[in-house]
Write a protein that holds these residues in place. Structure first.
Motif, mmCIF file in Angstrom:
data_model
loop_
_atom_site.group_PDB
_atom_site.id
_atom_site.type_symbol
_atom_site.label_atom_id
_atom_site.label_comp_id
_atom_site.label_asym_id
_atom_site.label_seq_id
_atom_site.Cartn_x
_atom_site.Cartn_y
_atom_site.Cartn_z
ATOM 1 N N GLU A 13 0.822 -1.207 0.000
ATOM 2 C CA GLU A 13 0.000 0.000 0.000
ATOM 3 C C GLU A 13 0.858 1.259 0.000
ATOM 4 O O GLU A 13 0.476 2.286 -0.594
ATOM 5 N N ALA A 14 2.006 1.207 0.646
ATOM 6 C CA ALA A 14 2.824 2.406 0.837
ATOM 7 C C ALA A 14 3.882 2.611 -0.239
ATOM 8 O O ALA A 14 4.535 3.656 -0.246
ATOM 9 N N THR A 15 4.056 1.663 -1.164
ATOM 10 C CA THR A 15 5.167 1.775 -2.112
ATOM 11 C C THR A 15 5.070 3.029 -2.978
ATOM 12 O O THR A 15 6.076 3.694 -3.232
ATOM 13 N N ASP A 16 3.868 3.359 -3.423
ATOM 14 C CA ASP A 16 3.717 4.514 -4.303
ATOM 15 C C ASP A 16 4.092 5.798 -3.573
ATOM 16 O O ASP A 16 4.834 6.636 -4.094
ATOM 17 N N MET A 17 3.588 5.956 -2.365
ATOM 18 C CA MET A 17 3.851 7.175 -1.604
ATOM 19 C C MET A 17 5.327 7.271 -1.209
ATOM 20 O O MET A 17 5.927 8.355 -1.280
ATOM 21 N N ILE A 18 5.916 6.153 -0.816
ATOM 22 C CA ILE A 18 7.329 6.168 -0.441
ATOM 23 C C ILE A 18 8.195 6.475 -1.660
ATOM 24 O O ILE A 18 9.169 7.240 -1.574
ATOM 25 N N SER A 19 7.850 5.907 -2.805
ATOM 26 C CA SER A 19 8.599 6.189 -4.028
ATOM 27 C C SER A 19 8.570 7.676 -4.337
ATOM 28 O O SER A 19 9.592 8.283 -4.685
ATOM 29 N N TYR A 20 7.394 8.261 -4.218
ATOM 30 C CA TYR A 20 7.245 9.698 -4.464
ATOM 31 C C TYR A 20 8.093 10.498 -3.471
ATOM 32 O O TYR A 20 8.797 11.445 -3.841
ATOM 33 N N THR A 21 8.050 10.104 -2.203
ATOM 34 C CA THR A 21 8.800 10.802 -1.165
ATOM 35 C C THR A 21 10.301 10.707 -1.409
ATOM 36 O O THR A 21 11.031 11.694 -1.261
ATOM 37 N N LEU A 22 10.786 9.528 -1.789
ATOM 38 C CA LEU A 22 12.207 9.358 -2.086
ATOM 39 C C LEU A 22 12.612 10.247 -3.259
ATOM 40 O O LEU A 22 13.707 10.822 -3.272
ATOM 41 N N GLY A 23 11.736 10.360 -4.249
ATOM 42 C CA GLY A 23 12.015 11.247 -5.366
ATOM 43 C C GLY A 23 12.186 12.679 -4.916
ATOM 44 O O GLY A 23 13.058 13.407 -5.398
ATOM 45 N N GLU A 24 11.357 13.107 -3.954
ATOM 46 C CA GLU A 24 11.470 14.458 -3.410
ATOM 47 C C GLU A 24 12.809 14.657 -2.689
ATOM 48 O O GLU A 24 13.300 15.783 -2.594
ATOM 49 N N LEU A 25 13.391 13.571 -2.194
ATOM 50 C CA LEU A 25 14.670 13.643 -1.492
ATOM 51 C C LEU A 25 15.859 13.461 -2.424
ATOM 52 O O LEU A 25 16.992 13.375 -1.971
ATOM 53 N N GLY A 26 15.597 13.381 -3.726
ATOM 54 C CA GLY A 26 16.682 13.317 -4.688
ATOM 55 C C GLY A 26 17.046 11.931 -5.177
ATOM 56 O O GLY A 26 18.012 11.775 -5.919
ATOM 57 N N VAL A 27 16.278 10.900 -4.788
ATOM 58 C CA VAL A 27 16.533 9.548 -5.283
ATOM 59 C C VAL A 27 15.991 9.447 -6.701
ATOM 60 O O VAL A 27 14.828 9.729 -6.951
ATOM 61 N N GLU A 28 16.835 9.032 -7.647
ATOM 62 C CA GLU A 28 16.462 9.093 -9.058
ATOM 63 C C GLU A 28 15.748 7.850 -9.567
ATOM 64 O O GLU A 28 14.997 7.927 -10.531
ATOM 65 N N GLY A 29 15.987 6.695 -8.993
ATOM 66 C CA GLY A 29 15.345 5.481 -9.468
ATOM 67 C C GLY A 29 15.280 4.447 -8.368
ATOM 68 O O GLY A 29 16.156 4.392 -7.514
ATOM 69 N N ILE A 30 14.222 3.655 -8.370
ATOM 70 C CA ILE A 30 14.058 2.640 -7.332
ATOM 71 C C ILE A 30 13.636 1.321 -7.963
ATOM 72 O O ILE A 30 13.201 1.266 -9.116
ATOM 73 N N GLU A 31 13.789 0.255 -7.208
ATOM 74 C CA GLU A 31 13.268 -1.060 -7.564
ATOM 75 C C GLU A 31 12.244 -1.457 -6.510
ATOM 76 O O GLU A 31 12.479 -1.271 -5.317
ATOM 77 N N ILE A 32 11.120 -2.008 -6.948
ATOM 78 C CA ILE A 32 10.088 -2.474 -6.028
ATOM 79 C C ILE A 32 9.895 -3.969 -6.231
ATOM 80 O O ILE A 32 9.694 -4.425 -7.355
ATOM 81 N N GLU A 33 9.947 -4.700 -5.146
ATOM 82 C CA GLU A 33 9.726 -6.142 -5.183
ATOM 83 C C GLU A 33 8.511 -6.460 -4.319
ATOM 84 O O GLU A 33 8.494 -6.163 -3.117
ATOM 85 N N ASP A 34 7.468 -7.042 -4.938
ATOM 86 C CA ASP A 34 6.281 -7.436 -4.183
ATOM 87 C C ASP A 34 5.682 -8.681 -4.833
ATOM 88 O O ASP A 34 6.216 -9.207 -5.810
#
Length: 321
Positions: A13-34
C-alpha cells in the motif's frame, strides 16, 4: 564504480507514496519487489510463454534504491527517516526499516533511463526523454506540444499521477500571458509546461540545491529563456527574504506538486503571493491525507473549485477569496 544500496521493508500500500517521497529527497530510481498478482493487461505485455510463479501476496514489499558513496550518509538517513515518520501519520508503512549495503560495479544512476519512454499526458501534450530520438509512438500529429525532460538529480519525469494531475489542471486554467509560481519545481516540468501553454513568466522555487542544474538544463533544452522561467533555491514557507523576493499578490496561478505534509503549512503562506481571484493548484496528496489538506487550503483563504484524482492521488484547484 560501487554504489550504496538502501533496502527498505514496507507494505504494498505504501510503495507509491514512499517512491514519491524518495524522489522528493533526490533519489532518481528505485526497484520495487512485491507479490501483487499481474493483471491480464500486464500479462499481455510480457512476451513470454510461461510466467514465473510468485508467492502469495502478503501485503509486504521491498524497495531498493542506490546512491553514490557519501561522506555523511547519516545526514541523508536522517532526512529519509524523518520523511518516513511523517508518512506513518497517514498510512501503514510496515516495518519501515532500512538496511544499507554496498553493490558491485554498475551504472545504477543511468540504467533506469531504458524504461523511461515518450508518453502522452493529454490530447495536446507529449513528454519525451531528452535522450530519445523518435517520440513517434506517443505522438499523433504535428500539433503536439513536446516537452523534453532529463530529470537528472531532480524529481519529475511527468509520468507520476500527481504530475499528470497538475499538468491537466494547468492546461485547463492557464490563460495567455499569465504569471506562474511553481513551488517545489523539481525538474522544472510544470513551469516549462506553463510557458508552452501560453504563460508569459514562471518562477520556480526548489529547496534542493542539487536539483537546480537539472532544472536549468531542462529549461534550456526546451528553448525557454531565463527571463521566461526564473529559478530560485530556498524554502518559501519560512524564509522571509525569499518571500519578499518572490513578490506579493503578483501571480495568477501558484502550483505545488509536493507532499501533503508540506502543502498543509504552505497553504497558510502561499496566498500572499497570489492575486485576488488567482488560483492555487496542489497535488502530491495521497487519499488518506486529502481531508487534512482540503481543510488547510480552506483555512488559508481559498475556495476549492475543482478536485481531480488518479488512482490514490488528489489534486485541488482553489481560488483565492
Amino acid at each position: 564504480m560501487k554504489w550504496t544500496q538502501y533496502t527498505l521493508k514496507t507494505t504494498t500500500e505504501a510503495t507509491d507514496m514512499i517512491s514519491y517521497t524518495l524522489g522528493e529527497l533526490g533519489v532518481e530510481g528505485i526497484e520495487i519487489e512485491d507479490n501483487i498478482p499481474l493483471t491480464e493487461f500486464d500479462k499481455a505485455q510480457m512476451f513470454v510463454d510461461i510466467l514465473p510463479e510468485t508467492a502469495p501476496d502478503d501485503g509486504t514489499a521491498t524497495i531498493r534504491f542506490y546512491r553514490e558513496p557519501e561522506e555523511n550518509p547519516e545526514e541523508f538517513m536522517q532526512k529519509v527517516n524523518a520523511a518516513l515518520d511523517g508518512l506513518r501519520s497517514f498510512m501503514d508503512i510496515g516495518e519501515g526499516l532500512i538496511e544499507i549495503s554496498e553493490t558491485a560495479d554498475k551504472d545504477w544512476m543511468n540504467n533506469w533511463k531504458e524504461f523511461f519512454h515518450s508518453f502522452r499526458v493529454s490530447d495536446r501534450l507529449v513528454i519525451k526523454p531528452e535522450w530519445e530520438q523518435d517520440p513517434a509512438a506517443a505522438c499523433a500529429g504535428d500539433s503536439d506540444i513536446i516537452i523534453n525532460i532529463d530529470p537528472g538529480a531532480a524529481f519529475g519525469t511527468g509520468s507520476h499521477e500527481t504530475t499528470r494531475l497538475c499538468i491537466l489542471a494547468l492546461e485547463k486554467y492557464i490563460k495567455p500571458g499569465c504569471n506562474i509560481l511553481d513551488v517545489g519545481c523539481g525538474s522544472g516540468i510544470l513551469s516549462i509546461v506553463s510557458i508552452k501553454y501560453g504563460a508569459s513568466h514562471a518562477l520556480g522555487i526548489e529547496i534542493d540545491e542539487h536539483a537546480i542544474p537539472s532544472t536549468i538544463d531542462n529549461r534550456d533544452i526546451n528553448g525557454i529563456t531565463a527571463e521566461q522561467f526564473e529559478i530560485k533555491c530556498g524554502n518559501i514557507i519560512d524564509d522571509d527574504g525569499l518571500q519578499r523576493e518572490t513578490g506579493f499578490e503578483k501571480y495568477d496561478i501558484a502550483v505545488a506538486n509536493i507532499l501533503a505534509n508540506v502543502i498543509i503549512p504552505l497553504s497558510a503562506e502561499i496566498g500572499q503571493h497570489i492575486k485576488k481571484g488567482g488560483l492555487f493548484i496542489s497535488s502530491g496528496i495521497i487519499d488518506t491525507a486529502a481531508d487534512s489538506v482540503r481543510k488547510a487550503i480552506s483555512d488559508g483563504g481559498f475556495e476549492i473549485i475543482d478536485t481531480t484524482t488518479l488512482k490514490d492521488w488528489y489534486c485541488f484547484t482553489a481560488r483565492k477569496k
